[in-house]
Design an enzyme around this catalytic site. Structure first.
Site, PDB file in Angstrom:
ATOM      1  CB  ILE A  76       4.761  59.022  39.166  1.00 26.31           C
ATOM      2  CG1 ILE A  76       5.501  60.166  39.870  1.00 26.31           C
ATOM      3  CG2 ILE A  76       3.470  59.591  38.557  1.00 26.31           C
ATOM      4  CD1 ILE A  76       6.872  59.891  40.289  1.00 26.31           C
ATOM      5  CG  HIS A  77       0.314  53.470  40.218  1.00 24.55           C
ATOM      6  ND1 HIS A  77      -1.010  53.492  39.817  1.00 24.55           N
ATOM      7  CD2 HIS A  77       0.738  52.193  40.093  1.00 24.55           C
ATOM      8  CE1 HIS A  77      -1.367  52.264  39.476  1.00 24.55           C
ATOM      9  NE2 HIS A  77      -0.322  51.456  39.627  1.00 24.55           N
ATOM     10  CB  ILE A  78      -0.558  57.340  35.505  1.00 22.27           C
ATOM     11  CG1 ILE A  78       0.769  58.101  35.570  1.00 22.27           C
ATOM     12  CG2 ILE A  78      -1.639  58.148  34.792  1.00 22.27           C
ATOM     13  CD1 ILE A  78       1.504  58.182  34.246  1.00 22.27           C
ATOM     14  N   GLY A  79      -3.287  56.573  37.619  1.00 21.16           N
ATOM     15  CA  GLY A  79      -4.579  55.904  37.634  1.00 21.16           C
ATOM     16  C   GLY A  79      -4.591  54.669  38.518  1.00 21.16           C
TER      17      GLY A  79
END
Length: 163
Positions: A86-89
């Site tokens: 999960i890569h936020i932004g």
């Protein structure tokens, strides 16, 4: 029987094989992600999320295999061996953790829909970062088959998004 009840166990937990929405917002196709690495799915099968709020949850039951020091990304290893990132932004690693708060540690066991990271979306936007968040299947348990996600559109955190 509600939408989520079909795949929940008798204790109310999610079954080990399902993947849930990591946030409230809109689930989008990779082609709508502005970063080429994610839009071209160079790291693996990818879907994006346009966030309504800053609570990012675990997409599945498993273990926090990686939690980046900058807290902009984390990886979950599902019980069947599937790896999820999960890569936020976009480019938010450059914030060096500013605006991110981890609620777990690397190595922790987590359940689908447990909040993992809280992110200050206003701070990201003010700093000029695109908060689109990606879920990438980095290591599918069955390398011959893609995970079949449900239709794109509005989603709620914890909503099952696999068929």
């Amino acid at each position: 029987m509600g939408l989520f009840e079909k795949w929940k166990t008798k204790t109310g937990a999610y079954a080990d094989h399902v993947i849930v929405s990591i946030a409230d917002g809109e689930m989008i196709a990779p082609s709508k992600i502005v970063d080429m690495t994610f839009s071209k799915e160079l790291m693996g099968q990818t879907i994006g999320f346009r966030l309504n709020d800053g609570k990012i949850c675990s997409p599945a039951n498993g273990k926090v295999e990686v939690l980046y020091p900058s807290k902009h990304a984390f990886a979950i290893r599902m019980k069947d061996g599937t790896g999820l990132l999960i890569h936020i932004g976009i480019d938010t690693v450059n914030l060096n953790g500013k605006g991110f708060r981890a609620l777990v540690k690397q190595g922790d066991a987590v359940s689908a829909n447990d909040v993992i990271i809280e992110v200050d979306l206003a701070l990201l936007k003010e700093a000029g970062y695109d908060p689109t968040t990606m879920l990438i299947v980095t290591e599918p348990a069955d390398s011959n088959n893609k995970i079949e996600f449900k239709d794109f559109g509005s989603v709620q955190r914890g909503q099952i998004i696999t068929r």
